[in-house]
Design a protein around this motif. Structure first.
Motif, PDB file in Angstrom:
ATOM      1  N   ASP A  17       0.830  -1.204   0.000  1.00  0.00           N
ATOM      2  CA  ASP A  17       0.000   0.000   0.000  1.00  0.00           C
ATOM      3  C   ASP A  17       0.867   1.257   0.000  1.00  0.00           C
ATOM      4  N   GLY A  18       1.913   1.255   0.816  1.00  0.00           N
ATOM      5  CA  GLY A  18       2.842   2.386   0.829  1.00  0.00           C
ATOM      6  C   GLY A  18       3.553   2.551  -0.499  1.00  0.00           C
ATOM      7  N   LEU A  19       3.985   1.435  -1.065  1.00  0.00           N
ATOM      8  CA  LEU A  19       4.651   1.490  -2.371  1.00  0.00           C
ATOM      9  C   LEU A  19       3.689   1.943  -3.469  1.00  0.00           C
ATOM     10  N   SER A  20       2.413   1.650  -3.328  1.00  0.00           N
ATOM     11  CA  SER A  20       1.422   2.134  -4.299  1.00  0.00           C
ATOM     12  C   SER A  20       1.334   3.658  -4.260  1.00  0.00           C
ATOM     13  N   ARG A  21       1.426   4.238  -3.066  1.00  0.00           N
ATOM     14  CA  ARG A  21       1.461   5.704  -2.956  1.00  0.00           C
ATOM     15  C   ARG A  21       2.745   6.251  -3.588  1.00  0.00           C
ATOM     16  N   LEU A  22       3.862   5.552  -3.364  1.00  0.00           N
ATOM     17  CA  LEU A  22       5.126   5.966  -3.965  1.00  0.00           C
ATOM     18  C   LEU A  22       5.048   5.882  -5.488  1.00  0.00           C
ATOM     19  N   LEU A  23       4.453   4.823  -5.990  1.00  0.00           N
ATOM     20  CA  LEU A  23       4.282   4.664  -7.435  1.00  0.00           C
ATOM     21  C   LEU A  23       3.437   5.801  -7.997  1.00  0.00           C
ATOM     22  N   ALA A  24       2.356   6.140  -7.313  1.00  0.00           N
ATOM     23  CA  ALA A  24       1.481   7.218  -7.771  1.00  0.00           C
ATOM     24  C   ALA A  24       2.221   8.559  -7.772  1.00  0.00           C
ATOM     25  N   ASP A  25       2.979   8.835  -6.725  1.00  0.00           N
ATOM     26  CA  ASP A  25       3.761  10.078  -6.684  1.00  0.00           C
ATOM     27  C   ASP A  25       4.798  10.100  -7.803  1.00  0.00           C
ATOM     28  N   THR A  26       5.472   8.987  -7.998  1.00  0.00           N
ATOM     29  CA  THR A  26       6.522   8.914  -9.014  1.00  0.00           C
ATOM     30  C   THR A  26       5.942   9.112 -10.405  1.00  0.00           C
ATOM     31  N   TYR A  27       4.820   8.465 -10.679  1.00  0.00           N
ATOM     32  CA  TYR A  27       4.208   8.598 -12.004  1.00  0.00           C
ATOM     33  C   TYR A  27       3.671  10.017 -12.222  1.00  0.00           C
ATOM     34  N   THR A  28       3.077  10.591 -11.202  1.00  0.00           N
ATOM     35  CA  THR A  28       2.560  11.954 -11.322  1.00  0.00           C
ATOM     36  C   THR A  28       3.699  12.935 -11.553  1.00  0.00           C
ATOM     37  N   LEU A  29       4.814  12.748 -10.843  1.00  0.00           N
ATOM     38  CA  LEU A  29       5.981  13.607 -11.062  1.00  0.00           C
ATOM     39  C   LEU A  29       6.560  13.387 -12.454  1.00  0.00           C
ATOM     40  N   TYR A  30       6.579  12.146 -12.909  1.00  0.00           N
ATOM     41  CA  TYR A  30       7.020  11.852 -14.276  1.00  0.00           C
ATOM     42  C   TYR A  30       6.201  12.661 -15.284  1.00  0.00           C
ATOM     43  N   LEU A  31       4.882  12.598 -15.166  1.00  0.00           N
ATOM     44  CA  LEU A  31       4.007  13.281 -16.114  1.00  0.00           C
ATOM     45  C   LEU A  31       4.223  14.788 -16.062  1.00  0.00           C
ATOM     46  N   LYS A  32       4.333  15.335 -14.853  1.00  0.00           N
ATOM     47  CA  LYS A  32       4.544  16.776 -14.701  1.00  0.00           C
ATOM     48  C   LYS A  32       5.887  17.182 -15.321  1.00  0.00           C
ATOM     49  N   THR A  33       6.924  16.409 -15.065  1.00  0.00           N
ATOM     50  CA  THR A  33       8.251  16.722 -15.590  1.00  0.00           C
ATOM     51  C   THR A  33       8.269  16.637 -17.111  1.00  0.00           C
ATOM     52  N   HIS A  34       7.610  15.634 -17.664  1.00  0.00           N
ATOM     53  CA  HIS A  34       7.545  15.487 -19.116  1.00  0.00           C
ATOM     54  C   HIS A  34       6.780  16.660 -19.736  1.00  0.00           C
ATOM     55  N   ASN A  35       5.683  17.043 -19.121  1.00  0.00           N
ATOM     56  CA  ASN A  35       4.902  18.194 -19.575  1.00  0.00           C
ATOM     57  C   ASN A  35       5.771  19.454 -19.590  1.00  0.00           C
ATOM     58  N   TYR A  36       6.523  19.662 -18.520  1.00  0.00           N
ATOM     59  CA  TYR A  36       7.391  20.842 -18.457  1.00  0.00           C
ATOM     60  C   TYR A  36       8.485  20.769 -19.526  1.00  0.00           C
ATOM     61  N   HIS A  37       9.020  19.613 -19.769  1.00  0.00           N
ATOM     62  CA  HIS A  37      10.024  19.425 -20.821  1.00  0.00           C
ATOM     63  C   HIS A  37       9.474  19.912 -22.165  1.00  0.00           C
ATOM     64  N   TRP A  38       8.230  19.556 -22.453  1.00  0.00           N
ATOM     65  CA  TRP A  38       7.617  19.961 -23.722  1.00  0.00           C
ATOM     66  C   TRP A  38       7.335  21.459 -23.781  1.00  0.00           C
ATOM     67  N   ASN A  39       7.003  22.051 -22.646  1.00  0.00           N
ATOM     68  CA  ASN A  39       6.425  23.388 -22.655  1.00  0.00           C
ATOM     69  C   ASN A  39       7.286  24.498 -22.067  1.00  0.00           C
ATOM     70  N   VAL A  40       8.486  24.196 -21.607  1.00  0.00           N
ATOM     71  CA  VAL A  40       9.326  25.234 -21.030  1.00  0.00           C
ATOM     72  C   VAL A  40       9.750  26.228 -22.110  1.00  0.00           C
ATOM     73  N   THR A  41       9.832  27.501 -21.716  1.00  0.00           N
ATOM     74  CA  THR A  41      10.307  28.561 -22.602  1.00  0.00           C
ATOM     75  C   THR A  41      11.180  29.504 -21.782  1.00  0.00           C
ATOM     76  N   GLY A  42      11.848  30.405 -22.477  1.00  0.00           N
ATOM     77  CA  GLY A  42      12.621  31.440 -21.802  1.00  0.00           C
ATOM     78  C   GLY A  42      14.113  31.250 -21.947  1.00  0.00           C
ATOM     79  N   PRO A  43      14.877  32.130 -21.271  1.00  0.00           N
ATOM     80  CA  PRO A  43      16.334  32.139 -21.442  1.00  0.00           C
ATOM     81  C   PRO A  43      17.024  30.857 -20.987  1.00  0.00           C
ATOM     82  N   MET A  44      16.397  30.102 -20.092  1.00  0.00           N
ATOM     83  CA  MET A  44      16.998  28.841 -19.619  1.00  0.00           C
ATOM     84  C   MET A  44      16.437  27.641 -20.373  1.00  0.00           C
ATOM     85  N   PHE A  45      15.825  27.892 -21.524  1.00  0.00           N
ATOM     86  CA  PHE A  45      15.140  26.812 -22.254  1.00  0.00           C
ATOM     87  C   PHE A  45      16.011  25.571 -22.412  1.00  0.00           C
ATOM     88  N   ASN A  46      17.183  25.717 -23.012  1.00  0.00           N
ATOM     89  CA  ASN A  46      17.983  24.538 -23.328  1.00  0.00           C
ATOM     90  C   ASN A  46      18.390  23.785 -22.068  1.00  0.00           C
TER      91      ASN A  46
END
Length: 155
Positions: A17-46
């Motif tokens: 059950d605890g690992l299921s929460r960890l899996l959910a956090d990890t996957y949610t962070l994965y999705l957020k990070t991937h989204n930011y990778h696609w959509n980041v702009t500005g002077p620090m883009f690269n």
């Protein structure tokens, strides 16, 4: 077939059950990070584009490790957005934040994963579940380092 790895069923269930929460956090962070990778702009883009890619690739591998540990303990791993939404301590957001806000959000996400992993340790210690302890230690080390690297970009 019954599982007999030296950890009673109730302890395996609590750890899964605890690992299921960890899996959910990890996957949610994965999705957020991937989204930011696609959509980041500005002077620090690269810099951010590449950093986010490195982090989401690592997260993609991590979800498999966590899910497989849940399965090794004898329980099904959650695998739907609905399940992750209920289990995750990391919330989704609407829209595309500015680059600095992306960094702040990812620091918070990395730290949330660490807190979730840390919260499972009492169960793991009580069960003498060294394989899960090893997994948690590795995950915490990676997420603490990622949080530090992201945080350093805000100074």
């Amino acid at each position: 077939m019954d599982i007999n790895i030296g950890i009673p069923n109730d302890q395996r269930q609590a750890i899964a059950d605890g690992l299921s929460r960890l899996l959910a956090d990890t996957y949610t962070l994965y999705l957020k990070t991937h989204n930011y990778h696609w959509n980041v702009t500005g002077p620090m883009f690269n810099t951010l584009h590449l950093m986010f890619e490195t982090q989401y690739n690592e997260l993609a591998l991590a979800v498999d490790l966590v899910a497989e540990r849940i399965r090794a303990l004898g329980y099904p791993a959650p695998g739907t957005y609905a399940a992750y939404s209920k289990l995750s301590s990391i919330k989704e957001e609407e829209g595309v934040p500015k680059a600095q806000d992306m960094i702040r959000n990812l620091v918070e996400g990395q730290e949330a994963v660490v807190r979730t992993a840390r919260s499972i340790f009492p169960l793991v210690d009580a069960a003498s579940d060294e394989p899960t302890a090893d997994l948690l230690t590795q995950r915490m080390q990676i997420h603490e380092k990622n949080a530090w690297m992201l945080r350093s970009m805000l100074e």
